[in-house]
Design a protein around this motif. Sequence first.
Motif, PDB file in Angstrom:
ATOM      1  N   LEU A 116       0.832  -1.206   0.000  1.00  0.00           N
ATOM      2  CA  LEU A 116       0.000   0.000   0.000  1.00  0.00           C
ATOM      3  C   LEU A 116       0.865   1.255   0.000  1.00  0.00           C
ATOM      4  CD1 LEU A 116      -2.792  -1.083   2.520  1.00  0.00           C
ATOM      5  CD2 LEU A 116      -2.975  -0.882   0.029  1.00  0.00           C
ATOM      6  N   ARG A 117       1.925   1.253   0.794  1.00  0.00           N
ATOM      7  CA  ARG A 117       2.825   2.408   0.832  1.00  0.00           C
ATOM      8  C   ARG A 117       3.525   2.581  -0.512  1.00  0.00           C
ATOM      9  NH1 ARG A 117       6.656   3.230   5.733  1.00  0.00           N
ATOM     10  NH2 ARG A 117       6.648   5.268   4.735  1.00  0.00           N
ATOM     11  N   LYS A 118       3.849   1.460  -1.149  1.00  0.00           N
ATOM     12  CA  LYS A 118       4.463   1.556  -2.474  1.00  0.00           C
ATOM     13  C   LYS A 118       3.491   2.217  -3.444  1.00  0.00           C
ATOM     14  CE  LYS A 118       6.207  -1.115  -6.378  1.00  0.00           C
ATOM     15  NZ  LYS A 118       6.528  -2.447  -6.932  1.00  0.00           N
ATOM     16  N   ASP A 119       2.212   1.819  -3.381  1.00  0.00           N
ATOM     17  CA  ASP A 119       1.213   2.446  -4.256  1.00  0.00           C
ATOM     18  C   ASP A 119       1.139   3.942  -4.008  1.00  0.00           C
ATOM     19  OD1 ASP A 119       0.626   0.015  -5.357  1.00  0.00           O
ATOM     20  OD2 ASP A 119      -1.157  -0.354  -4.120  1.00  0.00           O
ATOM     21  N   ASP A 120       1.194   4.341  -2.718  1.00  0.00           N
ATOM     22  CA  ASP A 120       1.161   5.771  -2.400  1.00  0.00           C
ATOM     23  C   ASP A 120       2.362   6.489  -3.001  1.00  0.00           C
ATOM     24  OD1 ASP A 120      -1.173   5.472  -1.009  1.00  0.00           O
ATOM     25  OD2 ASP A 120      -0.215   5.305   0.962  1.00  0.00           O
ATOM     26  N   PHE A 121       3.543   5.875  -2.881  1.00  0.00           N
ATOM     27  CA  PHE A 121       4.749   6.506  -3.421  1.00  0.00           C
ATOM     28  C   PHE A 121       4.685   6.594  -4.945  1.00  0.00           C
ATOM     29  CE2 PHE A 121       7.300   4.980   0.483  1.00  0.00           C
ATOM     30  CZ  PHE A 121       6.998   6.149   1.154  1.00  0.00           C
ATOM     31  N   VAL A 122       4.196   5.516  -5.572  1.00  0.00           N
ATOM     32  CA  VAL A 122       4.089   5.526  -7.042  1.00  0.00           C
ATOM     33  C   VAL A 122       3.123   6.617  -7.495  1.00  0.00           C
ATOM     34  CG1 VAL A 122       3.265   4.220  -9.029  1.00  0.00           C
ATOM     35  CG2 VAL A 122       4.738   3.116  -7.336  1.00  0.00           C
ATOM     36  N   ASN A 123       1.990   6.742  -6.794  1.00  0.00           N
ATOM     37  CA  ASN A 123       1.024   7.791  -7.144  1.00  0.00           C
ATOM     38  C   ASN A 123       1.601   9.175  -6.920  1.00  0.00           C
ATOM     39  OD1 ASN A 123      -0.962   5.965  -7.880  1.00  0.00           O
ATOM     40  ND2 ASN A 123      -1.826   5.832  -5.837  1.00  0.00           N
ATOM     41  N   SER A 124       2.363   9.328  -5.823  1.00  0.00           N
ATOM     42  CA  SER A 124       2.979  10.631  -5.543  1.00  0.00           C
ATOM     43  C   SER A 124       3.999  10.987  -6.619  1.00  0.00           C
ATOM     44  CB  SER A 124       3.644  10.607  -4.159  1.00  0.00           C
ATOM     45  OG  SER A 124       4.201  11.862  -3.851  1.00  0.00           O
ATOM     46  N   ILE A 125       4.758  10.002  -7.070  1.00  0.00           N
ATOM     47  CA  ILE A 125       5.723  10.247  -8.143  1.00  0.00           C
ATOM     48  C   ILE A 125       5.005  10.661  -9.420  1.00  0.00           C
ATOM     49  CG2 ILE A 125       7.343   9.061  -9.690  1.00  0.00           C
ATOM     50  CD1 ILE A 125       8.283   7.470  -7.233  1.00  0.00           C
TER      51      ILE A 125
END
Length: 435
Positions: free
Chosen positions: A108-117
């Motif tokens: 989930l945190r990876k998804d957040d980081f990918v979306n933020s990028i």
Amino acid sequence: MAAAANAAASSKGSLKEDLTCAICCDLFRDPVMLACMHHFCKPCISRYWRGTQGPVTCPQCRKEFSCKQFQTNYLVTAMVEKVRATTSDTYLKNLEKQLKETLENHRLRKDDFVNSIRRDKDKMETIKKLGADLQARVKGEFRALHQILQDEETCVLEQLRREQEEELEKVQHHLEAIELALRELEENMRVLQQASADTENVVVTELPQLRPCVRADIAPEFDINAFCSKYMAPMQYITWRKMFKSLKPGPSPLTFDVDTAHPSIYVSRDKTVVVECEAVIPHMGHNKRFLQCINVLAAQGFQSGRHYWEIEVGTKTKWDLGVASEAVDRHSRIKLSPESGYWTLRVRNGNEYSAGTQPWSRLQLGCSPKRVGVFLDCEERRVSFYNADDMSLLYSFTNGPRGKVFPFFSPCISDNCQKPQPIKLIHYPPVALSG
């Protein structure tokens, strides 16, 4: 990490062997220690010695003892219980559940980081596009000023480039931080996935060592209005103010429309000054006239192009300025707001400035302007207000009027203790702005 997990599993296996009874070949149950320091289950050693008369021996080292004597080892008992607990099905299932939950949290945190990028990259594209659009606009403005303004054009473009670079640098720093955090997160996920896979072959009693998660700050905000405002301004006029001795441009002059003036407003003979008066001035009845509010419009209306005008307000403590749609209701008392067809700036009590939104947007100004500039960009649908002394932006409506509008003015009702003060239209040499 995998090596550490294997080492831990091997150590656990060795410990289990050390805590295994040599008689029943199972983990100790109620372990006791003989004088030779060997351990056995109490029931096992009791059965082993059952029926033996006289001396007894250790089943492991064959040492003889004169009597059947042993002592409980509470430390070994505690260790056995811990090993038994950590090798139970319930414990292993809980550990597997924790691994899965931790891995899911990392996903989930990876998804957040990918979306933020992705948002950062989109934001960078927006900044680049805006920068390119603004550069084209600036160049277009300065082409009209020719060689005499070349130095000024270069200066403004350099400032825009720096601001664009600063905005891009902010986002770039955040992007790099998020990408670093993503790499750390992916490494942790790899370790967790390896540990999860290892649970099928070895006994894992604790979570593997993870890298500390890199803190990811909130993405920097990009204020499009703040970025664009100075480059969407009446740039030719601003530059003209700086180079007044060399140039002779100026806004087209406005005059007040007497047919729209409220009966309590006096309009000067040259139609450039209005002031509130106590007595009602007899006027010919006209559908264009304001009847409920102390308002007046300019005679000139606009529905295309860019236009700028200035009003001298002096030290008046109350006034309203801006633009009004041609179709506003002039016979009723209404709120000055874009929804009613008004885009205005107002002052009350001498220093309380507000933009005419609903509710009112209170403005914090460093000083009270004696002259106010109004810039209308019909194509961009912007209505902006400036302190005409230094051309600092006071407020800008970015969702401005459609169709024909007229400059709007209200000298307001003065306080009883003050003498009514006028509002004056400022005229410069009649050179119209481009557009």
